[in-house]
Design a protein around this motif. Structure first.
Motif, PDB file in Angstrom:
ATOM      1  N   HIS A  78       0.858  -1.190   0.000  1.00 54.14           N
ATOM      2  CA  HIS A  78       0.000   0.000   0.000  1.00 54.14           C
ATOM      3  C   HIS A  78       0.891   1.234   0.000  1.00 54.14           C
ATOM      4  O   HIS A  78       2.061   1.155   0.349  1.00 54.14           O
ATOM      5  N   HIS A 128       1.716   3.842   1.652  1.00 55.76           N
ATOM      6  CA  HIS A 128       2.216   4.642   2.776  1.00 55.76           C
ATOM      7  C   HIS A 128       3.738   4.737   2.673  1.00 55.76           C
ATOM      8  O   HIS A 128       4.409   3.786   2.277  1.00 55.76           O
ATOM      9  N   HIS A 168      -7.336  -0.489   5.402  1.00 61.35           N
ATOM     10  CA  HIS A 168      -6.255   0.377   5.905  1.00 61.35           C
ATOM     11  C   HIS A 168      -6.032   1.490   4.882  1.00 61.35           C
ATOM     12  O   HIS A 168      -5.904   2.660   5.242  1.00 61.35           O
TER      13      HIS A 168
HETATM   14 ZN   LIG Z   1       0.278   1.760   6.360  1.00 68.37          ZN
END
Ligand SMILES: [Zn+2]
Length: 234
Positions: free
Chosen positions: A80, A82, A155
């Motif tokens: 993901h 991030h 998330h």
């Molecule tokens: Zn994360």
């Protein structure tokens, strides 16, 4: 960026570079960067082909491990968008020539890396270019080892997990942790979606599946099914 609450099991025992729990598949798991994201190198000892999952930082250490095992990185997979999971991807791509893969639902988050860097006081890593989107049903390979992509939003919108069905290993990103689950209060987060991903997708895997979370210690699906306070019903 990790769990909703600190894990009940405390601090991170995945602290030594070079943890290997399978004598055949090369699987190095080591925490990178200030948020100690678990980066994985998965390689085939015979063919030398490898994938790197979540090269958030510490690319020099990563490249040293890749050289130590004589591996050729064929794919860079991001669970993901991030910064602690993707921050080192461009440097790794420049060093290896391997493409960067991420689910397209996280492309918007990827455009916010500067903002994310300011949240955690890190220097902005610059633009990250994605070579290919990964979606549910796709397969990624490192030599003879192959993983199915599971799209597990919650998330973030574009969160994915990698499931190696033969080895029964799940690389879970920040969707599931030992004793906890991913936080859902950042942009793109959804408690309803992460619960659907956990109950509908991850808990459908066999109990003996080893889980490599995005941060902290390893666990199993069975252990989390039994004792994770976020997954217990009622
Ligand atoms: Zn994360």
């Amino acid at each position: 960026m990790r769990s909703a609450k600190p894990s009940s099991s405390g601090l991170d025992p995945v602290s030594e570079a070079g943890l290997r729990y399978n004598g055949f598949m090369i699987h190095e798991i080591f925490p990178v960067g200030p948020l100690q994201c678990n980066c994985s190198i998965i390689g085939d000892e015979t063919t030398g082909e490898a994938m790197v999952i979540d090269p958030g930082d510490d690319v020099d250490t990563l490249l040293a491990l890749i050289r130590k095992h004589n591996l050729q990185v064929k794919q860079i997979i991001i669970t993901h968008a991030h910064i602690d999971h993707v921050g080192g991807a461009m440097r790794l791509r420049a060093a290896t020539g391997a493409p960067i893969l991420l689910n397209r639902n996280d492309y918007a988050l990827l455009k916010m890396l500067d903002v994310q860097a300011s949240w955690i006081g890190m220097p902005a890593p610059g633009d990250v270019e994605i070579d290919q989107s990964l979606a549910s049903g796709d397969t990624v390979k490192a030599g003879r080892y192959s993983a199915s992509i599971l799209h597990t939003p919650g998330h973030t919108e574009g969160s994915i997990c990698l499931y190696f069905p033969v080895e029964k290993i799940l690389v879970a990103g920040d969707t599931l942790f030992a004793g906890s689950i991913g936080r859902t209060d950042l942009p793109g987060g959804s408690m309803q979606k992460i619960m659907q991903s956990l109950h509908g997708t991850l808990l459908a895997l066999p109990d003996e599946t080893t889980v490599v979370p995005g941060h902290g210690p390893l666990t199993t699906i069975g252990e989390e099914r039994e004792s994770n306070p976020f997954l217990l019903k009622g």
